[in-house]
Write a protein that holds these residues in place. Sequence first.
Motif, mmCIF file in Angstrom:
data_model
loop_
_atom_site.group_PDB
_atom_site.id
_atom_site.type_symbol
_atom_site.label_atom_id
_atom_site.label_comp_id
_atom_site.label_asym_id
_atom_site.label_seq_id
_atom_site.Cartn_x
_atom_site.Cartn_y
_atom_site.Cartn_z
ATOM 1 N N THR A 1 1.066 -1.152 -0.078
ATOM 2 C CA THR A 1 -0.045 0.027 -0.212
ATOM 3 C C THR A 1 1.225 0.952 -0.558
ATOM 4 O OG1 THR A 1 -1.567 -1.519 1.536
ATOM 5 C CG2 THR A 1 -1.549 1.131 1.483
ATOM 6 N N ASP A 2 0.432 2.256 -1.026
ATOM 7 C CA ASP A 2 1.153 3.587 -0.998
ATOM 8 C C ASP A 2 0.040 4.562 -1.866
ATOM 9 O OD1 ASP A 2 3.130 5.561 -0.711
ATOM 10 O OD2 ASP A 2 4.471 4.582 -2.081
ATOM 11 N N ASP A 3 -0.628 4.829 -0.380
ATOM 12 C CA ASP A 3 -1.407 6.135 -0.847
ATOM 13 C C ASP A 3 -1.276 7.621 -0.603
ATOM 14 O OD1 ASP A 3 -3.962 6.252 0.710
ATOM 15 O OD2 ASP A 3 -3.907 3.692 0.266
ATOM 16 N N PHE B 1 -0.735 1.930 -6.262
ATOM 17 C CA PHE B 1 -1.627 0.669 -6.244
ATOM 18 C C PHE B 1 -2.554 0.545 -7.113
ATOM 19 C CE2 PHE B 1 1.920 -0.635 -3.036
ATOM 20 C CZ PHE B 1 2.275 -1.742 -4.090
ATOM 21 N N GLY B 2 -3.492 2.166 -7.338
ATOM 22 C CA GLY B 2 -4.388 1.779 -8.078
ATOM 23 C C GLY B 2 -4.149 2.920 -9.377
ATOM 24 N N ASN B 3 -2.929 2.588 -9.802
ATOM 25 C CA ASN B 3 -2.156 3.203 -11.303
ATOM 26 C C ASN B 3 -2.660 5.267 -10.809
ATOM 27 O OD1 ASN B 3 -1.046 2.484 -14.049
ATOM 28 N ND2 ASN B 3 -3.062 3.003 -14.679
ATOM 29 N N ILE B 4 -2.637 5.537 -10.624
ATOM 30 C CA ILE B 4 -2.546 7.172 -10.401
ATOM 31 C C ILE B 4 -1.427 7.384 -9.711
ATOM 32 C CG2 ILE B 4 -3.627 9.164 -9.647
ATOM 33 C CD1 ILE B 4 -6.231 7.122 -9.147
ATOM 34 N N ASN C 1 -13.182 -0.706 -5.884
ATOM 35 C CA ASN C 1 -13.381 -0.484 -4.371
ATOM 36 C C ASN C 1 -12.053 -0.319 -3.656
ATOM 37 O OD1 ASN C 1 -16.264 0.174 -4.506
ATOM 38 N ND2 ASN C 1 -15.982 -1.936 -4.518
ATOM 39 N N ASP C 2 -11.676 0.319 -3.027
ATOM 40 C CA ASP C 2 -10.403 0.408 -2.321
ATOM 41 C C ASP C 2 -10.960 0.909 -0.641
ATOM 42 O OD1 ASP C 2 -7.795 -0.229 -0.865
ATOM 43 O OD2 ASP C 2 -6.838 1.753 -1.835
ATOM 44 N N TYR C 3 -10.710 -0.090 0.468
ATOM 45 C CA TYR C 3 -10.963 0.276 1.675
ATOM 46 C C TYR C 3 -10.673 -0.300 2.743
ATOM 47 C CZ TYR C 3 -13.759 -3.962 0.391
ATOM 48 O OH TYR C 3 -13.719 -6.287 0.840
ATOM 49 N N ARG C 4 -11.069 0.772 3.666
ATOM 50 C CA ARG C 4 -9.991 0.108 5.255
ATOM 51 C C ARG C 4 -10.169 1.058 6.510
ATOM 52 N NH1 ARG C 4 -8.006 3.789 1.918
ATOM 53 N NH2 ARG C 4 -7.146 6.274 3.376
ATOM 54 N N PHE C 5 -10.118 0.064 7.802
ATOM 55 C CA PHE C 5 -10.472 0.564 8.456
ATOM 56 C C PHE C 5 -9.658 0.896 9.334
ATOM 57 C CE2 PHE C 5 -11.716 -0.161 13.548
ATOM 58 C CZ PHE C 5 -12.849 0.265 12.882
ATOM 59 N N VAL C 6 -9.181 1.828 9.739
ATOM 60 C CA VAL C 6 -7.915 2.265 10.609
ATOM 61 C C VAL C 6 -8.258 2.795 12.688
ATOM 62 C CG1 VAL C 6 -6.448 3.971 11.081
ATOM 63 C CG2 VAL C 6 -6.903 3.200 8.807
ATOM 64 N N VAL C 7 -8.038 2.153 12.862
ATOM 65 C CA VAL C 7 -7.801 2.576 14.821
ATOM 66 C C VAL C 7 -6.405 3.868 14.744
ATOM 67 C CG1 VAL C 7 -7.322 1.894 16.819
ATOM 68 C CG2 VAL C 7 -8.606 0.327 14.947
ATOM 69 N N SER C 8 -6.044 4.452 15.266
ATOM 70 C CA SER C 8 -5.119 5.571 16.232
ATOM 71 C C SER C 8 -5.213 6.825 16.804
ATOM 72 C CB SER C 8 -5.169 6.827 14.201
ATOM 73 O OG SER C 8 -6.391 7.109 13.986
#
Length: 366
Positions: free
Chosen positions: A196-198, A227-230, A354-361
Amino acid sequence: MKILPLFVLTASVVSSFSLHSQTYPIWQPQAPVIDAKFDWVKTTSGEWLKGDIITMYEEELEFDSDEFGIQSIDISDVAELYSKGEQSIRLNDGTVMSGKLIIKDNKLTLTDEDNQHILSIDSLLSIASADGNELDYWDGEVNFGTNFRRGNSEQSDYTISAEAQRRTSTSRFSSAFISNFSERVIQETGKKEETTDDQRLTANFDWFFSPKVFIRVADYEYFADQFGNIDKRHTFGIGVGYELLDTTDFSWEVNAGPSYQSTDYLTVETGQDDNETSAVINLGTLLKWDITKDIGFDADYQVKIVSEDAGRYIHRLKTGFEVDLIADFDLDLSFYLDRIENPKPTGSFTPNKNDYRFVVSLGYEF
């Protein structure tokens, strides 16, 4: 001989009844000596705080307590307020005034060099510092989340995000940044591989035309996703917004406007251009809900309607809960969803829609 004990008992009962039937004044805490070096606020529960007024917006006063850090107080829970310096206020009719501010007995008193203005607290829309200290206009938050996996697989995930706002009685500048990075170790070779790198940066400037309507003078977004080609995507736009609901604990606004988008792709099919430009219709909504004093919920959804080659529909959703921990620290539980209806093929594969994630911070407010 038997009369004396009976008399003593009767006198004791009468004395006790008289003692308990007396009315005693209700104890009241003593008001503090108002030190002119601080702003002061008294809540309806009788508690006093000293520190600095940050701002009042959407019927919520942000106050930086000298002892307890940043506190958010509903304006309806403010019994008294005393400012050490000049504050700029905006009224519901659009009038902007400056001076030293006192709120007491549901009345607002603003004193400038020449006059004293007494107003109803219901006419107040917003408060911002007017003493010339630029830092008083700003507030923000920094968050850091991480996850490590070891054993049969080795993977590390990092999320860094930051938000900042500059608010005056008539305008609002908002910016946000988030970066996600993940890498794993290939067991067969021992080498590290990025998964992942965005990065995303957004910024907008709003001018309040009326209590309900704001003009989005400038709206900008930068986005990159390896990784989304952008490689990079820039979006520039303007818009208009409207507050559908605005209560003490709940606010809901919508916005819309035209934009221009330019996207550079990392890889494209043979004969295809690696740059795509498109006109954009941007639609968005923002909802905030203070569930309790320490728990808040927000949902920010944006959709961009673009050309077929640029993706057709580009969705972005950020939603989650913020839990106050101690002082200026809080726990963030956030869900992110990015969706491109028509992603650009690279030649060897087509990125997932779709690109989704759940983050605890863990977050720090400043």
